[in-house]
Design a protein around this motif. Structure first.
Motif, PDB file in Angstrom:
ATOM      1  N   ILE A  55      14.322  22.536  17.111  1.00 25.97           N
ATOM      2  CA  ILE A  55      15.471  23.611  17.578  1.00 25.97           C
ATOM      3  C   ILE A  55      16.236  23.633  16.462  1.00 25.97           C
ATOM      4  O   ILE A  55      16.633  24.439  16.014  1.00 25.97           O
ATOM      5  N   ASN A  56      16.581  22.389  15.752  1.00 25.47           N
ATOM      6  CA  ASN A  56      17.594  22.130  14.631  1.00 25.47           C
ATOM      7  C   ASN A  56      16.741  23.212  13.576  1.00 25.47           C
ATOM      8  O   ASN A  56      17.641  23.935  12.693  1.00 25.47           O
ATOM      9  N   LYS A  57      15.848  23.110  13.237  1.00 25.77           N
ATOM     10  CA  LYS A  57      14.856  23.859  12.206  1.00 25.77           C
ATOM     11  C   LYS A  57      14.892  25.224  12.314  1.00 25.77           C
ATOM     12  O   LYS A  57      15.076  26.236  11.677  1.00 25.77           O
ATOM     13  N   ILE A  58      14.608  25.523  13.931  1.00 29.61           N
ATOM     14  CA  ILE A  58      14.695  27.014  14.027  1.00 29.61           C
ATOM     15  C   ILE A  58      16.219  27.694  14.003  1.00 29.61           C
ATOM     16  O   ILE A  58      16.387  28.854  13.336  1.00 29.61           O
ATOM     17  N   HIS A  59      17.261  26.850  14.212  1.00 20.15           N
ATOM     18  CA  HIS A  59      18.772  27.279  13.973  1.00 20.15           C
ATOM     19  C   HIS A  59      18.855  27.448  12.293  1.00 20.15           C
ATOM     20  O   HIS A  59      19.524  28.296  11.939  1.00 20.15           O
ATOM     21  N   GLU A  60      18.355  26.473  11.593  1.00 17.34           N
ATOM     22  CA  GLU A  60      18.583  26.344  10.075  1.00 17.34           C
ATOM     23  C   GLU A  60      17.738  27.655   9.198  1.00 17.34           C
ATOM     24  O   GLU A  60      18.242  28.196   8.507  1.00 17.34           O
ATOM     25  N   TYR A  61      16.624  28.031   9.948  1.00 19.75           N
ATOM     26  CA  TYR A  61      15.702  29.237   9.334  1.00 19.75           C
ATOM     27  C   TYR A  61      16.169  30.576   9.967  1.00 19.75           C
ATOM     28  O   TYR A  61      15.947  31.458   9.462  1.00 19.75           O
ATOM     29  N   GLY A  62      16.595  30.455  11.279  1.00 25.76           N
ATOM     30  CA  GLY A  62      16.730  31.603  12.195  1.00 25.76           C
ATOM     31  C   GLY A  62      17.745  32.877  11.587  1.00 25.76           C
ATOM     32  O   GLY A  62      17.861  33.788  12.188  1.00 25.76           O
ATOM     33  N   PHE A  63      18.659  32.445  10.882  1.00 29.03           N
ATOM     34  CA  PHE A  63      19.617  33.413  10.186  1.00 29.03           C
ATOM     35  C   PHE A  63      19.457  33.806   8.789  1.00 29.03           C
ATOM     36  O   PHE A  63      20.207  34.276   8.087  1.00 29.03           O
ATOM     37  N   SER A  64      18.065  33.681   8.592  1.00 27.34           N
ATOM     38  CA  SER A  64      17.706  33.855   7.004  1.00 27.34           C
ATOM     39  C   SER A  64      16.832  34.830   6.982  1.00 27.34           C
ATOM     40  O   SER A  64      16.671  35.450   8.112  1.00 27.34           O
ATOM     41  N   ASP A  65      16.165  35.306   5.884  1.00 24.87           N
ATOM     42  CA  ASP A  65      15.143  36.470   5.647  1.00 24.87           C
ATOM     43  C   ASP A  65      13.717  35.893   6.095  1.00 24.87           C
ATOM     44  O   ASP A  65      12.618  36.535   5.777  1.00 24.87           O
ATOM     45  N   PHE A  66      13.754  34.523   6.597  1.00 25.35           N
ATOM     46  CA  PHE A  66      12.331  34.133   6.855  1.00 25.35           C
ATOM     47  C   PHE A  66      11.806  34.585   8.469  1.00 25.35           C
ATOM     48  O   PHE A  66      12.780  34.796   9.216  1.00 25.35           O
ATOM     49  N   GLY A  67      10.766  34.729   8.521  1.00 19.91           N
ATOM     50  CA  GLY A  67      10.017  35.191   9.714  1.00 19.91           C
ATOM     51  C   GLY A  67       9.290  33.625  10.150  1.00 19.91           C
ATOM     52  O   GLY A  67       9.169  32.628   9.389  1.00 19.91           O
ATOM     53  N   ILE A  68       9.299  33.275  11.496  1.00 21.59           N
ATOM     54  CA  ILE A  68       9.090  31.936  11.952  1.00 21.59           C
ATOM     55  C   ILE A  68       7.828  32.013  12.791  1.00 21.59           C
ATOM     56  O   ILE A  68       7.657  32.936  13.767  1.00 21.59           O
ATOM     57  N   ILE A  80      13.064  24.664  28.136  1.00 17.30           N
ATOM     58  CA  ILE A  80      14.093  25.827  28.149  1.00 17.30           C
ATOM     59  C   ILE A  80      14.923  25.953  26.851  1.00 17.30           C
ATOM     60  O   ILE A  80      15.366  26.855  26.415  1.00 17.30           O
ATOM     61  N   ALA A  81      15.291  24.649  26.394  1.00 12.42           N
ATOM     62  CA  ALA A  81      16.012  24.242  25.180  1.00 12.42           C
ATOM     63  C   ALA A  81      15.561  25.060  23.932  1.00 12.42           C
ATOM     64  O   ALA A  81      16.100  25.770  23.090  1.00 12.42           O
ATOM     65  N   LEU A  82      14.079  25.068  23.815  1.00 10.35           N
ATOM     66  CA  LEU A  82      13.534  25.851  22.759  1.00 10.35           C
ATOM     67  C   LEU A  82      13.477  27.307  22.937  1.00 10.35           C
ATOM     68  O   LEU A  82      13.603  28.110  21.855  1.00 10.35           O
ATOM     69  N   ALA A  83      13.317  27.675  24.108  1.00 10.82           N
ATOM     70  CA  ALA A  83      13.414  29.174  24.459  1.00 10.82           C
ATOM     71  C   ALA A  83      14.772  29.742  24.089  1.00 10.82           C
ATOM     72  O   ALA A  83      14.929  30.767  23.484  1.00 10.82           O
ATOM     73  N   ASP A  84      15.844  28.777  24.378  1.00 15.34           N
ATOM     74  CA  ASP A  84      17.160  29.373  24.071  1.00 15.34           C
ATOM     75  C   ASP A  84      17.406  29.323  22.842  1.00 15.34           C
ATOM     76  O   ASP A  84      18.059  30.375  22.228  1.00 15.34           O
ATOM     77  N   ALA A  85      16.966  28.363  21.943  1.00 15.38           N
ATOM     78  CA  ALA A  85      16.910  28.544  20.463  1.00 15.38           C
ATOM     79  C   ALA A  85      16.160  29.616  19.910  1.00 15.38           C
ATOM     80  O   ALA A  85      16.838  30.486  18.813  1.00 15.38           O
ATOM     81  N   ILE A  86      15.203  29.999  20.369  1.00 10.76           N
ATOM     82  CA  ILE A  86      14.476  31.218  19.862  1.00 10.76           C
ATOM     83  C   ILE A  86      15.345  32.464  20.044  1.00 10.76           C
ATOM     84  O   ILE A  86      15.557  33.347  19.324  1.00 10.76           O
TER      85      ILE A  86
END
Ligand code: DQA
Length: 139
Positions: A55-68, A80-86
């Motif tokens: 979850i932390n890694k998705i937050h870290e890269y999720g507002f950058s120009d990376f695709g995940i 559900i927590a991971l789904a919420d992070a996405i």
């Protein structure tokens, strides 16, 4: 294009874990091939067995120009927590599975992540990751 590949629990054991299901190649070895297939694409890789770390890694890269590209392993079917992070981040997230989860046990047929992912690729072995990179590169 910049891409972060995130692998979840037990995927550090690729090559060793149930090779009849997940193949005999380690992810580190495959990553080398993948990077050579897409020489103009910057690919980073992260693996953790901990839900919170993913979850932390998705937050870290999720507002950058990376695709995940995310293979959340068994958390796919429980988190559900991971789904919420996405859902919370702006980056496109592609759900990937090595095995065809729909050919397997019933509990693997449901994904909490699919509804919040850009798309899903499963069942092509490690080549599922290449198809996901291609999908991100194409968009
Ligand atoms: C997996 C499928 C999941 O059901 C399983 O828990 C995994 C691997 C796959 O890549 O096929 O750990 O995500």
């Amino acid at each position: 294009m910049k891409i972060l590949i995130v692998n979840g629990p037990n995927l550090n054991l690729l090559g060793v874990r149930e090779p009849q299901m997940y193949g005999k190649e380690s992810f580190e070895n495959y990553l080398d091939t993948l990077q050579k297939t897409f020489p103009n694409t910057h690919i980073e890789y992260y693996q953790s067995n901990q839900e919170g770390d993913l979850i932390n890694k998705i937050h870290e890269y999720g507002f950058s120009d990376f695709g995940i590209i995310l293979n959340a392993g068994a958390y796919t079917h429980t988190s559900i927590a991971l789904a919420d992070a996405i859902a919370a981040v702006e980056a496109p997230v592609i759900e990937v599975h090595i095995s065809n989860v729909f050919k397997r046990e019933h509990f693997r047929h449901h994904s909490f992540l699919s509804p919040v992912c850009r798309g899903v690729i499963c069942g092509f072995g490690l080549d599922s990751y290449r198809l996901a990179v291609q999908a991100l590169v194409n968009q």
